[in-house]
Every structure is written in C-alpha cells, then in structure tokens.
Enzyme design. Structure first.
Site, mmCIF file in Angstrom:
data_model
loop_
_atom_site.group_PDB
_atom_site.id
_atom_site.type_symbol
_atom_site.label_atom_id
_atom_site.label_comp_id
_atom_site.label_asym_id
_atom_site.label_seq_id
_atom_site.Cartn_x
_atom_site.Cartn_y
_atom_site.Cartn_z
ATOM 1 N N HIS A 165 -5.822 2.456 2.329
ATOM 2 C CA HIS A 165 -5.163 3.682 2.787
ATOM 3 C C HIS A 165 -5.726 4.174 4.129
ATOM 4 O O HIS A 165 -4.992 4.423 5.085
ATOM 5 C CB HIS A 165 -5.356 4.823 1.782
ATOM 6 C CG HIS A 165 -4.799 4.546 0.423
ATOM 7 N ND1 HIS A 165 -3.777 3.657 0.191
ATOM 8 C CD2 HIS A 165 -5.110 5.057 -0.783
ATOM 9 C CE1 HIS A 165 -3.494 3.645 -1.093
ATOM 10 N NE2 HIS A 165 -4.293 4.479 -1.713
ATOM 11 N N ASP A 213 0.892 -1.157 0.000
ATOM 12 C CA ASP A 213 0.000 0.000 0.000
ATOM 13 C C ASP A 213 0.929 1.205 0.000
ATOM 14 O O ASP A 213 1.579 1.484 1.015
ATOM 15 C CB ASP A 213 -0.893 0.012 1.247
ATOM 16 C CG ASP A 213 -1.847 1.201 1.247
ATOM 17 O OD1 ASP A 213 -1.586 2.184 0.519
ATOM 18 O OD2 ASP A 213 -2.851 1.155 1.976
ATOM 19 N N HIS A 214 1.016 1.901 -1.125
ATOM 20 C CA HIS A 214 2.049 2.930 -1.254
ATOM 21 C C HIS A 214 1.910 4.050 -0.233
ATOM 22 O O HIS A 214 2.854 4.791 0.016
ATOM 23 C CB HIS A 214 2.067 3.503 -2.678
ATOM 24 C CG HIS A 214 0.914 4.413 -2.986
ATOM 25 N ND1 HIS A 214 -0.299 3.957 -3.458
ATOM 26 C CD2 HIS A 214 0.790 5.757 -2.867
ATOM 27 C CE1 HIS A 214 -1.104 4.982 -3.625
ATOM 28 N NE2 HIS A 214 -0.478 6.088 -3.282
#
Length: 517
Positions: A269, A206-207
C-alpha cells in the site's frame, strides 16, 4: 443446476442493456473461480463487490462464480452463507431480487487445491457452466487462499491446461497480497507463475489502487495546471505519507506474526502511494505507461545500507493502552501472538527519491496499528515564502502551505493557506481550504474491489502491479528486514499513541515534526 435463460426475453434484455447509455462497458461472459472461498476475503470483499456489480448491471448475463476450498458444503449452503454475510454488510441496500438472480450463478466445490483430481473435477464443472450459462470459456482464477498454496495452484492450473488461452477465450490469474515475503520469494513466485501464465495474464492485486481517492492523486496532479509546476524540489520541503489504523490485529494474530507492518502495509500500500505521489506524468493513462513511471520511482529510491538502517527506519510494537476511550490489550496479549514476539506493528522510514524532480526532498512514511485514529493521507509541505512583510517582534504567524490528500476515512483534499485574522491588526493565521470528495460529486464512489474486478474482467491491468514493481518494493526494504531480523529488542509504544519515541526523533533530527492527521 439452474438454467436462468428465458428464451423469449433473454435476447431482448441483452440488447436493451447493451443499448442503455447509462450502463458502463460490460465485460465478456466469464467464470470467476475463487480459491480459498471459505475465507474472510470472499465473504467480506469479493462477493459483495460482485453483488454490487450485478446490482448496477455491470456484469454480463452469462456470468458465474465457483468457490473452492476444503470445507464440505453444498451449493445452497455456500450461497446461504454468502447471503447472510452480504445482508449484514448491505443492511439498507440488500435486495432479495438482485441476490436471487446473482446467486443462481454461484457454485461451490469442495476440494484440495494441491490435488490433480480437484482440477479434473473443476474442468468438468466449468465446461458444464459454459454449456448451461454461456460463459464462453473465459476464466478468472482468483487466489485468495494461503500464500503457501499459490505455487501448487498455479502448477496444477498449468498441468490441467486451464492456464492456456485461445483466440476466443481468456484465462487470467489474480494474486492477492502479500506477493512473497521478501525479494527472493517474490522473484521465485514470479518465476513459477510465469512458467504457466504470460505476464499479460497475471493480475497482482493491491486493493488500495482501486480506491477512488488513490486514483484521484493522479487526477489532481495531472489535470490541474496549478500543482504540477510546484511538484518538485524547488518548492516542496518534504512529503509525509501516513497509513494509520486504530484497530489491533484482532483474529489475524497468526498472520500478523509472519507479516508485521513492514510486509503487510509498507511493501505494498504505502510504496504504491509513494509511487503515485512521486512519478512523472505518464504519456497515457494505460497500463504500460502508468506502470513504467511507477517502476522508475522505485528504481530512483536511494538504496539503504544495512549499517544506516537505524538512522532512517524505526519500528515499534504497541502495548496496553487507550484508544477512543477504551482500554485495549497490548500486541503480545493478542490471540495467537507469541509472548516474546518481536513483530513490528509500527514502521516509520525516511526515503529519498534520487532524480531531477525530487533531489534532496525527504519522504517520511509511517504505518501502524493501534494508533489514535484511522487515517491515510499524503501531506505535501511546501517551503516557506522567501520573505514576509508581516514579520514583527519575532513570530509573524505565517506557516508554510501544506497540501493534504486524504485517502481515508474522509476522502478529500485540503490546502493550508495563510490569511489575515479579522481585526484591526495585520495578524496572519492559517486556514484550511477543504474539498470533501464524497459531497462534491453526486455519484457514490464504487468499492475498491468492485472497480478492480471489473477492470480485471475487461482486461485492463492499469491498476494492478507488474512483476518488476513487486520486486522493486522488496528490494528497497530488504536491508531493513535484514537488519531488524538480527535485533532481539523492539521499541514499544502505548496503544493510542503515534508510535514510539524513536519515530518522533527521526523527524526532530531533521528539524521537522509529524503531522497529526
């Protein structure tokens, strides 16, 4: 294929790089294999991130990238395509010299990722790179293709033996979000991957976790003695987490029709940011300690009953409106979106973390597209002072303290304080004490994907998601998805507004209101 080794200088250069104190730890030689290499993610994020690492001399000399997709292309055509994309993104910093060296290690293979013969050909290519570039047998398999292909790719990697590790060489797999589309599919995907790879080999990315300011949440909390004593139900009135975008779905209409805001943003996120905000201090900043504390938060989130969904969750969909002075189309007018779509482009929820620290403190979270501005922030609103000596004739001008952690676009920290308004009277007003993260440090923050790709090659999974984290998030949201799946109506909001009226009511019913980031 070009052999870039120059025998006279190679060993000396390698030794000089290793001894340079200004260079961070460099990963071992490796090949990164990208499935879905003709897609947007490879061109916009992965290759630029690897290029930046090469530019800052954080990649090993013995490094290669292999892109795989169905599109027929030569190595040179693939490189040129990546080069053009990179020049657009790095207009002022692009270096032909760095690119020339980096691109000598970039290769392409057209193939069907579900066909066994593709993996036979891939093994031959990887063996050739080991021999010619000294990549040492280390493999990273990055799955950026359609999620529907994940099980087939994992299965073929297992069948071909490429998931196996030796004492001298690793094999790691990276799974892009979304990880499943609900709890059942996430569990099924975990089971399928774990049949072929051990959990230690699996990196669910998950960047958001690679962003400097997301990591700064932990630094702010656990390296400053003044905040942690206040970080609990005794002093915090409520928490608001906002992930707002001013853009629409653009060309991602087909994807978004399947995902919606809940799956695209909230499940990953937003839940990760919630975990970092609410977690207990980890014993160490290592993978097991950090991820264990995040899982405890997910387990403590109060389960939502389907019958209660309407009182704690709101969804919405944008219609035609105005954003930044420009008239924009509604969601149903977007490309590849159904005229009667019920997909959520906005979600707001009220969650509780039922543990000793957060008992009774509501966490209001919201995410949406076509909102007035792009902003991601965490706002900790503290309780008001128990008594003020400045009260006279009603309102005394004081407001509760609010600590805001801004994640994007202007990363920083802001604390709202009460202060005397200049003048002869004792009037109190609110002022903000701001820290702008970008100007506080000389060093430029690395891109999120660069940080995560480097951690991946170094074998540090701290900023990646464990299987039980992914499943824990889905479990919290399952009743909401189930309840919304039965509804044939969705509230609307004009583009450029902060969601539907129902979202405002969600907080008004509690005597509170949303912040305007």
């Amino acid at each position: 294929m070009t052999d870039v080794k120059t025998p006279e200088t190679y060993d000396n250069l390698k030794k000089a790089l290793a001894e340079d104190p200004g260079i961070s730890e460099s990963p071992a030689p490796a090949v990164v294999v990208i499935f879905g290499a003709s897609g947007d993610l490879t061109q916009r994020k992965l290759i630029p991130a690897l290029y930046d690492l090469a530019s800052s001399r954080q990649l090993p000399m013995e490094f290669a990238v292999v892109g795989i997709s169905r599109t027929e292309m030569s190595h040179d055509e693939f490189r040129e395509r990546l080069r053009e994309g990179l020049k657009e993104q790095r207009e002022s910093t692009f270096s032909e010299e760095v690119w020339r060296t980096f691109s000598q290690g970039v290769f392409y293979m057209a193939g069907d990722s579900t066909a066994p013969e593709t993996y036979t050909e891939l093994q031959d290519l990887l063996q050739k790179l080991d021999n010619e570039r000294g990549t040492g047998g280390n493999r990273v398999f990055y799955l950026s293709s359609s999620p529907s292909l994940f099980p087939a790719i994992v299965d073929q990697l297992g069948e071909s033996g490429m998931s196996e590790e030796t004492e001298d060489a690793y094999s790691r797999i990276v799974i892009e979000k979304p990880f499943g589309r609900d709890l059942a599919s996430a569990q099924e995907l975990n089971n399928e991957i774990q049949l072929r790879f051990r959990e230690e080999q699996i990196y669910r990315i998950d960047h958001y976790l690679g962003k400097e300011t997301v990591q700064n949440i932990l630094a702010l909390r656990f390296s400053n003695g003044i905040f942690e004593p206040l970080w609990n139900q005794n002093y915090v009135d409520h928490v608001q987490i906002t992930v707002a975008e001013d853009i629409g779905v653009g060309t991602r209409g087909a994807f978004y029709e399947e995902a919606g805001a809940l799956r695209d943003i909230v499940q990953n996120h937003l839940m990760q940011v919630l975990c970092l905000t609410a977690m207990e201090p980890p014993v160490n900043f290592d993978a097991d300690s950090v991820r264990e504390e995040k899982v405890k938060v997910l387990k403590a989130v109060r389960p939502i009953k389907e019958s209660e969904v309407d009182s704690v969750a709101v969804r919405g969909q944008y219609t035609k409106g105005w954003v930044w002075g420009e008239e924009v189309e509604g969601y149903r007018e977007e490309e590849e979106v159904a005229e009667d779509s019920l997909t959520d482009t906005f979600v707001a929820m009220k969650l509780f973390v039922d543990n000793w620290r957060w008992a009774g403190v509501p966490f209001y979270v919201r995410a949406g597209k076509r909102l007035p501005k792009k902003a991601t922030e965490i706002a900790i609103r503290f309780k008001p002072t128990p008594h003020t000596p400045f009260a006279h004739a009603g309102d005394d001008g004081t407001e509760p303290n609010v600590l805001v952690l801004r994640i994007q676009p202007e990363e920083g920290v802001s604390l709202k304080l009460g202060a005397k308004v200049p003048g002869t009277k004792m009037e109190i007003g609110s002022v903000n004490m701001d820290l702008l993260y970008g100007s506080a440090f000389i060093e430029e923050a690395p891109e999120a994907y660069g940080r995560l790709l480097l951690d991946l090659m170094l074998g540090d999974p701290t900023l990646f998601i464990r299987a039980d984290e992914a499943e824990g998030s889905w479990k919290i949201l399952a009743p909401v998805m189930s309840a919304w799946a039965r509804k044939r109506k969705i509230p609307f909001y004009p583009a450029g507004e902060w969601g539907p009226e129902e979202a405002t009511v969600l907080l008004e019913d509690d005597g509170r209101e949303w912040r305007r980031p």
